[in-house]
Scaffold this active site. Structure first.
Site, short mmCIF file in Angstrom:
data_model
loop_
_atom_site.label_atom_id
_atom_site.label_comp_id
_atom_site.label_asym_id
_atom_site.label_seq_id
_atom_site.Cartn_x
_atom_site.Cartn_y
_atom_site.Cartn_z
N ALA A 1 0.83 -1.20 0.00
CA ALA A 1 0.00 0.00 0.00
C ALA A 1 0.87 1.26 0.00
O ALA A 1 1.80 1.36 -0.80
CB ALA A 1 -0.98 -0.03 1.16
N CYS A 2 0.60 2.20 0.89
CA CYS A 2 1.30 3.49 0.86
C CYS A 2 2.77 3.41 1.27
O CYS A 2 3.49 4.39 1.14
CB CYS A 2 0.57 4.50 1.73
N SER A 3 3.20 2.26 1.76
CA SER A 3 4.62 2.08 2.09
C SER A 3 5.37 1.30 1.02
O SER A 3 6.53 0.92 1.24
CB SER A 3 4.76 1.38 3.45
#
Length: 372
Positions: A155-157
């Site tokens: 995801a966002c990482s």
């Protein structure tokens, strides 16, 4: 074990922008249409009325003023409210690969490399355009790169997690020069019809070149001092779209098949996790947050970034932690990389910085770098 540097970054910026005013106008027209459609049920109390959005609400809640998107007419159509893309043939370059190649070419130019110098490609993003073949392998072919490639999703990482994989590969010698790309077409998985999140995301692609320090020729090389990753399971950010939906006989258009979150819970829980993660990482490296010249943080919410920085160094300034989400919105894994790409040239040799992402999972990834 080889010393590793980031020697170039690239940014692909989509051709269209949607301002908050445009977005609010489209959403409010959609809300009016839906409220008229269900007027009897709303009057009977069996169906909730949709509230209007506003520019003031969006900017107060997030700090976002606009976003870039690959296509805007579909998003702003109150009878559609998602992008309108043309399907491409199997023999054509996919849309994600296309924007990844564009970002990669800028990163390669910065690093003084060509596609042939790359021997590992990581495509790391919050969503992939297809299940297989891997987007990374298509990008590898389009650039004329060698070696191997694979996709990954945290995801966002995704970007910071991919950087650690690239750094480890270069350190131990399984690769010499790695390309990490983060093609984020977030407009396709955002629920534009949800007032609480319709303003959050924007499209973009970033690229990073990671290589052995002794092969780097760039005048802007950054030594990777250390990386640290952590995950902790949470359902507060979730998207249930996947290949098993058909077998479950579930509705492909159901609300859970696009991005959804419990925003207040995420804010309350992620901020202390991210701040503690960065402080612990720096401590392991014999440093304290006050010694860090710049923090390039995940760009999800202005308030989150300000609070993380205050926990670390006692104050929040644009110089210490540059903001790009006002222009780009939340670009998932690419946000901290955009900040690094745009706001690093003023640092001096020896200055230390931290690239950090945090998001669904929960996941937090930090990369400590030092300017050569």
């Amino acid at each position: 074990m080889h010393s590793v540097v980031i020697s170039g970054t690239g940014l692909y910026q989509p051709p269209h922008t949607i301002t908050n005013a445009e977005l609010v106008e489209a959403f409010n027209r959609y809300a009016d249409i839906q409220n008229a459609r269900y007027a009897a049920d709303i009057a009977a109390g069996t169906h909730g009325a949709l509230q209007h959005s506003s520019v003031e609400f969006i900017e107060k809640a997030s700090g976002i003023r606009q976003r870039y998107v690959m296509e805007k007419t579909g998003v702003l159509d109150p009878l559609r409210m998602y992008p309108r893309f043309e399907e491409r043939g199997d023999d054509e370059l996919s849309l994600m690969a296309e924007i990844a190649v564009a970002a990669a070419q800028e990163a390669l130019q910065q690093a003084g490399k060509t596609g042939a110098d790359i021997d590992m490609v990581l495509c790391a993003a919050s969503n992939m355009q297809r299940a297989y073949p891997a987007m990374a392998v298509e990008i590898q072919q389009a650039l004329g790169a060698g070696g191997y490639g694979f996709d990954m999703n945290v995801a966002c990482s995704s970007a910071t997690f991919a950087i650690e994989q690239a750094v480890n590969a270069v350190r131990c010698g399984t690769a010499q020069c790695v390309l990490v790309v983060n093609p984020e077409i977030t407009s396709s998985h955002l629920e534009w019809r949800d007032r609480d999140c319709h303003f959050i995301f924007g499209d973009v692609c970033t690229a990073i070149i990671i290589e052995r320090a002794d092969t780097a020729t760039s005048n802007d090389a950054w030594e990777v001092v250390g990386t640290q990753l952590v995950t902790q399971f949470s359902n507060n950010i979730r998207n249930n779209f996947g290949f098993m939906n058909r077998s479950e006989d579930s509705d492909p258009a159901a609300r859970d098949k696009t991005f959804r979150q419990e925003g207040r819970k995420v804010f309350k829980e992620v901020v202390p996790i991210a701040a503690a993660h960065i402080a612990t990482h720096l401590e392991k490296l014999g440093q304290i947050p006050q010694q860090v010249r710049r923090f390039w943080l995940h760009q999800a919410n202005l308030g989150m970034n300000q609070l993380v920085l205050k926990k670390l160094v006692g104050e929040s300034t644009d110089d210490r932690a540059p903001l790009i989400l006002d222009e780009f919105a939340n670009t998932a894994s690419a946000g901290s990389i955009i900040a690094f790409h745009k706001y690093r040239t003023d640092l001096a040799a020896g200055d230390t910085g931290v690239i950090c992402s945090f998001g669904a999972g929960y996941s937090v990834g930090s990369v400590v770098v030092r300017k050569h």
